[in-house]
Design an enzyme around this catalytic site. Structure first.
Site, short mmCIF file in Angstrom:
data_model
loop_
_atom_site.label_atom_id
_atom_site.label_comp_id
_atom_site.label_asym_id
_atom_site.label_seq_id
_atom_site.Cartn_x
_atom_site.Cartn_y
_atom_site.Cartn_z
N LYS A 187 14.01 -0.49 -5.91
CA LYS A 187 13.60 -1.41 -4.86
C LYS A 187 13.67 -2.88 -5.26
O LYS A 187 14.05 -3.73 -4.45
CB LYS A 187 12.18 -1.06 -4.39
CG LYS A 187 12.03 0.39 -3.91
CD LYS A 187 13.09 0.82 -2.94
CE LYS A 187 12.95 2.27 -2.55
NZ LYS A 187 14.09 2.77 -1.76
N GLU B 239 3.74 -6.41 -3.76
CA GLU B 239 4.26 -7.09 -2.58
C GLU B 239 3.09 -7.64 -1.79
O GLU B 239 2.03 -7.01 -1.73
CB GLU B 239 5.05 -6.09 -1.73
CG GLU B 239 5.85 -6.71 -0.60
CD GLU B 239 6.77 -5.66 0.04
OE1 GLU B 239 7.91 -5.53 -0.42
OE2 GLU B 239 6.31 -4.97 0.96
N ARG C 55 20.62 7.28 3.20
CA ARG C 55 20.67 8.67 3.64
C ARG C 55 20.40 8.75 5.14
O ARG C 55 20.11 7.74 5.78
CB ARG C 55 19.59 9.48 2.90
CG ARG C 55 18.20 8.86 3.05
CD ARG C 55 17.09 9.75 2.58
NE ARG C 55 15.82 9.07 2.43
CZ ARG C 55 15.00 8.75 3.41
NH1 ARG C 55 15.33 9.03 4.66
NH2 ARG C 55 13.86 8.14 3.18
#
Length: 453
Positions: free
Chosen positions: A116, A200, A292
């Site tokens: 990430k 975050e 995906r």
């Protein structure tokens, strides 16, 4: 085109991929663990293979046994579904090296987007807006505390590997952060075999908006609009819809086109979803990219009429995008998906057991996706998703009404399930009016009563 495809997954997504292979006239290979040996969708495959014990590491995450099945079956393609090995660059590389083809993006993009913080760095360099975050935490608590002081509380502790909301833990102050890091690290190691974390800035009531993209191997890429995935519990999606309510089409189209430009420069290929956080008056902030098929792909299928699984397979086989998609992609009506889980509808704990009664209500513009039938067992080994219910209507209110009618007529006995929670959300004034955000699900759920503890 492929001659035979191994479906390296289970449950609803395996059943969904098998259906797409039948549409394309491709022979199929299904696999199953001990826990899944009796599931009825396996009869839809041309060949089936047992891959071991019920635990995921011994079966659906066992690359060695899956590669053995690939060799024994003679399949020339592998569809990973979602979850398990769907975002494993190592597995994709092994499949390709064996002379078959992984039905997904090139391994380099799975690797680039799977981590990430590296994905954030890549997309930031190409101009996408980001929520403020730290770099990778080095394992020292004092460094994490310092990073949080710079960001400002509240913060969200997130695994650098994996996705799906697993391992994400919020913290409002230093004492909560210390506990959150331990919990997130443990979950990340167990789920993704990685303890890397980052922080975050925690937006309290953002919208969670994602953009579906399809691309070929020749540098062509297009978006298929957005999905609003804001209704969640514990950072995991429960209700998804498209179009996103109360956001202008001009705003959404600009964000989608910006994403396509960035991914076209790379160039990205086959299938993917860019997830963002959005607050009115701000940019769409890049969250992550899933390389995906998404659980909620049916929402996009309902408004566009495009079979995303068929498109994914054709693109992976080497077809050009303009032969797979129409010149103008339709955007008709409104679609909503509800994920029905085997779980306590108040505390959201898994509720494994036997589906003693499992009757899904057919209805106008109602679609269901499941890997289970009446009498099957929902085990504790896998995700507790029982069925996805998708409603399509000529507008949002119509789609909500159809979804509620379908859920009212659905009968599930033998286990606890979250239909009562989903119904409360759909009937709430906030949802009906389109004022959705990532905290709405827990607001509607309310505090856990003493009797439910």
């Amino acid at each position: 085109m492929f001659n035979k495809v191994l479906v390296a997954n289970r449950g609803a997504v395996a059943a969904r991929v098998l259906r797409a292979l039948r549409v394309l006239g491709i022979r199929s290979v299904a696999v199953y663990s001990e826990a899944d040996a009796g599931l009825r969708y396996l009869a839809d495959a041309d060949e089936t293979y047992s891959i071991g014990a019920s635990e995921p590491k011994a079966s659906y995450l066992n690359q060695e046994v899956l590669m053995q099945v690939l060799s024994r079956s003679g399949a020339d393609g592998v569809h990973p579904g979602y979850g398990f090995l769907s975002e494993s660059a190592e597995f994709a590389q092994r499949v390709n090296a064996a002379g078959a083809r992984f039905i997904g993006p090139s391994p380099k993009w799975i690797e680039a987007m799977g981590h990430k913080t590296r994905a954030r760095d890549l997309m930031s360099r190409h101009g996408l807006s980001m929520a403020p975050s730290s770099g990778l935490l080095d394992g020292r608590t004092d460094a994490a505390l310092e990073a949080a002081r710079i960001l400002g509380y509240p913060v969200l502790v997130k695994p650098a590997a994996g996705g799906g909301g697993i391992g994400m833990v919020g913290a409002r102050d230093e004492s909560e952060l210390i506990k959150a890091i331990e919990k997130a690290r443990s979950l990340a190691e167990r789920s993704f075999c990685s303890t890397e974390l980052y922080l975050e800035n925690l937006m309290l009531k953002p919208r969670h908006i994602e953009f579906q993209v399809l691309a070929d191997r020749y540098g062509n890429i297009r978006h298929l609009f957005e999905r609003d995935c804001s209704v969640q519990r514990r950072y995991q999606k429960v209700i998804e819809e498209s179009p996103a309510p109360l956001i202008s089409r001009t705003t959404v189209e600009k964000a989608a086109n910006d994403i396509v430009k960035v991914l076209g420069k790379l160039p990205y290929d086959v299938i993917g979803t860019v997830e963002t956080l959005y607050e009115k008056g701000t940019d769409f902030r890049f969250l992550e990219m899933n390389t995906r098929l998404q659980v909620e792909h049916a929402v996009t299928e309902e408004i566009t009429g495009i079979d995303l699984v068929v498109a994914q397979i054709r693109l992976a086989a080497g077809e050009r995008l303009d032969s797979v998609l129409p010149a103008a992609i339709p955007n008709n009506g409104h679609a909503i998906e509800a994920r029905i889980y085997a779980e306590d509808p108040v505390r959201f704990y898994p509720s494994p057991g036997i589906l003693k009664t499992f009757r899904l209500a057919p209805g106008l513009e109602i679609r269901t996706e499941t890997g289970y039938s009446e009498g099957d067992e929902i085990t504790s080994h896998y995700d507790p998703l029982i069925v996805k219910v998708i409603a399509h209507g000529h507008n949002r209110d119509n789609a909500i009404d159809r979804m509620l009618a379908a859920l009212d007529a659905t009968v599930i006995e033998g286990i606890k399930h979250n239909i009562p929670f989903v119904q409360r959300v759909l009937r709430s004034e906030q949802f009906r009016s389109g004022h959705v955000h990532t905290g709405l699900g827990m607001e509607v759920a309310g505090p856990v009563s003493k009797s439910a503890r």
